[in-house]
Design a protein around this motif. Structure first.
Motif, PDB file in Angstrom:
ATOM      1  N   ALA A  97       9.665  -3.255 -17.257  1.00 26.67           N
ATOM      2  CA  ALA A  97       8.836  -4.273 -17.915  1.00 26.67           C
ATOM      3  C   ALA A  97       8.220  -5.213 -16.875  1.00 26.67           C
ATOM      4  O   ALA A  97       7.060  -5.620 -16.999  1.00 26.67           O
ATOM      5  N   PHE A  98       8.991  -5.535 -15.839  1.00 29.98           N
ATOM      6  CA  PHE A  98       8.459  -6.370 -14.765  1.00 29.98           C
ATOM      7  C   PHE A  98       7.358  -5.634 -14.015  1.00 29.98           C
ATOM      8  O   PHE A  98       6.313  -6.211 -13.706  1.00 29.98           O
ATOM      9  N   VAL A  99       7.556  -4.352 -13.731  1.00 29.26           N
ATOM     10  CA  VAL A  99       6.550  -3.561 -13.021  1.00 29.26           C
ATOM     11  C   VAL A  99       5.252  -3.523 -13.821  1.00 29.26           C
ATOM     12  O   VAL A  99       4.165  -3.712 -13.265  1.00 29.26           O
ATOM     13  N   ASP A 100       5.342  -3.311 -15.129  1.00 30.64           N
ATOM     14  CA  ASP A 100       4.140  -3.297 -15.974  1.00 30.64           C
ATOM     15  C   ASP A 100       3.408  -4.633 -15.920  1.00 30.64           C
ATOM     16  O   ASP A 100       2.185  -4.676 -15.785  1.00 30.64           O
ATOM     17  N   ALA A 101       4.156  -5.717 -16.015  1.00 35.71           N
ATOM     18  CA  ALA A 101       3.536  -7.051 -15.975  1.00 35.71           C
ATOM     19  C   ALA A 101       2.904  -7.306 -14.603  1.00 35.71           C
ATOM     20  O   ALA A 101       1.777  -7.804 -14.511  1.00 35.71           O
ATOM     21  N   ALA A 102       3.613  -6.974 -13.532  1.00 36.97           N
ATOM     22  CA  ALA A 102       3.088  -7.170 -12.180  1.00 36.97           C
ATOM     23  C   ALA A 102       1.840  -6.319 -11.953  1.00 36.97           C
ATOM     24  O   ALA A 102       0.878  -6.764 -11.326  1.00 36.97           O
ATOM     25  N   ASP A 103       1.833  -5.104 -12.490  1.00 37.43           N
ATOM     26  CA  ASP A 103       0.658  -4.231 -12.352  1.00 37.43           C
ATOM     27  C   ASP A 103      -0.556  -4.806 -13.080  1.00 37.43           C
ATOM     28  O   ASP A 103      -1.686  -4.715 -12.594  1.00 37.43           O
ATOM     29  N   ARG A 104      -0.338  -5.411 -14.235  1.00 37.36           N
ATOM     30  CA  ARG A 104      -1.454  -6.040 -14.960  1.00 37.36           C
ATOM     31  C   ARG A 104      -2.046  -7.193 -14.137  1.00 37.36           C
ATOM     32  O   ARG A 104      -3.259  -7.343 -14.048  1.00 37.36           O
ATOM     33  N   VAL A 105      -1.172  -7.985 -13.518  1.00 40.36           N
ATOM     34  CA  VAL A 105      -1.645  -9.082 -12.664  1.00 40.36           C
ATOM     35  C   VAL A 105      -2.392  -8.507 -11.463  1.00 40.36           C
ATOM     36  O   VAL A 105      -3.470  -8.992 -11.095  1.00 40.36           O
ATOM     37  N   SER A 106      -1.861  -7.469 -10.854  1.00 39.22           N
ATOM     38  CA  SER A 106      -2.511  -6.837  -9.703  1.00 39.22           C
ATOM     39  C   SER A 106      -3.876  -6.289 -10.075  1.00 39.22           C
ATOM     40  O   SER A 106      -4.855  -6.455  -9.331  1.00 39.22           O
ATOM     41  N   ASP A 107      -3.961  -5.640 -11.219  1.00 36.14           N
ATOM     42  CA  ASP A 107      -5.234  -5.058 -11.666  1.00 36.14           C
ATOM     43  C   ASP A 107      -6.274  -6.142 -11.939  1.00 36.14           C
ATOM     44  O   ASP A 107      -7.457  -5.981 -11.628  1.00 36.14           O
ATOM     45  N   TYR A 108      -5.838  -7.266 -12.482  1.00 35.44           N
ATOM     46  CA  TYR A 108      -6.747  -8.390 -12.689  1.00 35.44           C
ATOM     47  C   TYR A 108      -7.269  -8.893 -11.344  1.00 35.44           C
ATOM     48  O   TYR A 108      -8.463  -9.142 -11.175  1.00 35.44           O
ATOM     49  N   HIS A 109      -6.351  -9.030 -10.371  1.00 34.98           N
ATOM     50  CA  HIS A 109      -6.750  -9.511  -9.055  1.00 34.98           C
ATOM     51  C   HIS A 109      -7.684  -8.521  -8.351  1.00 34.98           C
ATOM     52  O   HIS A 109      -8.502  -8.930  -7.531  1.00 34.98           O
ATOM     53  N   ARG A 138       3.111  -3.136  -3.351  1.00 36.47           N
ATOM     54  CA  ARG A 138       2.541  -2.615  -4.605  1.00 36.47           C
ATOM     55  C   ARG A 138       1.338  -3.453  -5.021  1.00 36.47           C
ATOM     56  O   ARG A 138       0.301  -2.920  -5.415  1.00 36.47           O
ATOM     57  N   PHE A 139       1.466  -4.787  -4.920  1.00 32.29           N
ATOM     58  CA  PHE A 139       0.355  -5.667  -5.260  1.00 32.29           C
ATOM     59  C   PHE A 139      -0.851  -5.370  -4.373  1.00 32.29           C
ATOM     60  O   PHE A 139      -1.981  -5.263  -4.850  1.00 32.29           O
ATOM     61  N   LEU A 140      -0.617  -5.225  -3.085  1.00 30.93           N
ATOM     62  CA  LEU A 140      -1.704  -4.961  -2.135  1.00 30.93           C
ATOM     63  C   LEU A 140      -2.408  -3.642  -2.452  1.00 30.93           C
ATOM     64  O   LEU A 140      -3.642  -3.575  -2.466  1.00 30.93           O
ATOM     65  N   GLU A 141      -1.633  -2.594  -2.728  1.00 28.61           N
ATOM     66  CA  GLU A 141      -2.230  -1.293  -3.064  1.00 28.61           C
ATOM     67  C   GLU A 141      -3.122  -1.391  -4.303  1.00 28.61           C
ATOM     68  O   GLU A 141      -4.233  -0.867  -4.326  1.00 28.61           O
ATOM     69  N   ARG A 142      -2.644  -2.076  -5.323  1.00 31.77           N
ATOM     70  CA  ARG A 142      -3.378  -2.132  -6.594  1.00 31.77           C
ATOM     71  C   ARG A 142      -4.524  -3.144  -6.579  1.00 31.77           C
ATOM     72  O   ARG A 142      -5.550  -2.922  -7.193  1.00 31.77           O
ATOM     73  N   SER A 143      -4.332  -4.271  -5.879  1.00 35.10           N
ATOM     74  CA  SER A 143      -5.342  -5.337  -5.932  1.00 35.10           C
ATOM     75  C   SER A 143      -6.523  -5.096  -4.996  1.00 35.10           C
ATOM     76  O   SER A 143      -7.517  -5.809  -5.081  1.00 35.10           O
ATOM     77  N   THR A 144      -6.445  -4.102  -4.137  1.00 31.51           N
ATOM     78  CA  THR A 144      -7.546  -3.836  -3.204  1.00 31.51           C
ATOM     79  C   THR A 144      -8.327  -2.571  -3.539  1.00 31.51           C
ATOM     80  O   THR A 144      -9.211  -2.177  -2.775  1.00 31.51           O
ATOM     81  N   VAL A 145      -8.052  -1.956  -4.679  1.00 29.53           N
ATOM     82  CA  VAL A 145      -8.702  -0.686  -5.006  1.00 29.53           C
ATOM     83  C   VAL A 145     -10.216  -0.792  -5.172  1.00 29.53           C
ATOM     84  O   VAL A 145     -10.929   0.195  -4.966  1.00 29.53           O
ATOM     85  N   ASP A 146     -10.734  -1.954  -5.521  1.00 26.86           N
ATOM     86  CA  ASP A 146     -12.172  -2.107  -5.725  1.00 26.86           C
ATOM     87  C   ASP A 146     -12.916  -2.616  -4.491  1.00 26.86           C
ATOM     88  O   ASP A 146     -14.127  -2.836  -4.543  1.00 26.86           O
ATOM     89  N   LEU A 147     -12.211  -2.795  -3.380  1.00 28.34           N
ATOM     90  CA  LEU A 147     -12.872  -3.205  -2.139  1.00 28.34           C
ATOM     91  C   LEU A 147     -13.578  -1.995  -1.516  1.00 28.34           C
ATOM     92  O   LEU A 147     -13.221  -0.851  -1.809  1.00 28.34           O
ATOM     93  N   PRO A 148     -14.557  -2.236  -0.643  1.00 27.24           N
ATOM     94  CA  PRO A 148     -15.290  -1.108  -0.042  1.00 27.24           C
ATOM     95  C   PRO A 148     -14.511  -0.415   1.075  1.00 27.24           C
ATOM     96  O   PRO A 148     -15.089   0.245   1.916  1.00 27.24           O
ATOM     97  N   THR A 149     -13.197  -0.591   1.086  1.00 28.23           N
ATOM     98  CA  THR A 149     -12.342   0.054   2.081  1.00 28.23           C
ATOM     99  C   THR A 149     -11.138   0.663   1.379  1.00 28.23           C
ATOM    100  O   THR A 149     -10.858   0.366   0.226  1.00 28.23           O
ATOM    101  N   GLU A 150     -10.450   1.516   2.106  1.00 26.19           N
ATOM    102  CA  GLU A 150      -9.205   2.103   1.609  1.00 26.19           C
ATOM    103  C   GLU A 150      -8.106   1.739   2.588  1.00 26.19           C
ATOM    104  O   GLU A 150      -8.375   1.455   3.756  1.00 26.19           O
ATOM    105  N   ILE A 151      -6.872   1.761   2.115  1.00 32.19           N
ATOM    106  CA  ILE A 151      -5.763   1.424   3.005  1.00 32.19           C
ATOM    107  C   ILE A 151      -4.737   2.540   3.053  1.00 32.19           C
ATOM    108  O   ILE A 151      -4.572   3.298   2.102  1.00 32.19           O
ATOM    109  N   GLU A 152      -4.080   2.598   4.178  1.00 35.00           N
ATOM    110  CA  GLU A 152      -2.928   3.477   4.374  1.00 35.00           C
ATOM    111  C   GLU A 152      -1.782   2.560   4.760  1.00 35.00           C
ATOM    112  O   GLU A 152      -1.933   1.687   5.614  1.00 35.00           O
TER     113      GLU A 152
END
Length: 181
Positions: free
Chosen positions: A90-102, A151-165
């Motif tokens: 439940a925490f992961v789902d909530a954190a993912d929603r916040v990450s996706d918003y960011h 996890r936050f970094l992976e999800r919150s940067t998906v819309d940037l013009p770069t990718e991360i490893e």
């Protein structure tokens, strides 16, 4: 060498002086010396020219979107959610929603993952050091915060013009940023 100074006080200054004399038990000369030393040490804040960090903190807090949180509370929350090795779903789902918003917010606000990392470092979630162009070493205060912020970094940067490893260690990670084109 002691120098004498004559000062004219308005009503408010006189009231402040009298209050401080009563509260501290110090003499007028000592109070004025301390007041001058304090003013000199805090000139930027007192003169209305706050530092960039102070201004950013002020903007974050006055927006109502952020709060000051003792770092021990953050550790306690994350350790509780991370107890037993796997984070509470439940925490992961909530954190993912916040990450996706960011992710939407960060796509408009930042040009690179490096800028996001600088922001997260300013917020106190991690310490980041740029190793070489587009390679960052990140240190976290605990394994739970490493898990959460990675996890936050992976999800919150998906819309940037770069990718991360991300190469993960126990309390550190290496983030490499690459152009997505």
């Amino acid at each position: 060498m002691t120098q004498r100074v004559t000062v004219s006080l308005d009503d408010d200054s006189q009231a402040a002086l009298e209050t401080l004399l009563a509260e501290t038990g110090n003499g007028q000369s000592e109070l004025v010396r301390r007041a001058l030393a304090f003013y000199a040490a805090n000139f930027e804040a007192a003169s209305g020219s706050p530092s960039d960090n102070l201004e950013q903190y002020y903007q974050m807090l006055t927006s109502g979107e952020h709060v000051l949180l003792d770092v021990d509370f953050l550790h306690a929350f994350l350790e509780h959610c991370y107890a037993g090795g796997d984070p509470d779903p439940a925490f992961v789902d909530a954190a993912d929603r916040v990450s996706d918003y960011h992710a939407r917010e960060y796509a408009q606000r930042f040009e690179s993952v490096g800028e996001v990392l600088e922001w997260l470092s300013f917020c106190g979630f991690l310490d980041v050091r740029s190793e070489e162009k587009d390679v960052y070493h990140i240190v976290f205060p605990s394994e739970a915060i490493r898990w959460f912020m990675t996890r936050f970094l992976e999800r919150s940067t998906v819309d940037l013009p770069t990718e991360i490893e991300i190469e993960q260690g126990v309390s550190k990670v290496i983030v490499t940023e690459r152009s997505s084109s």
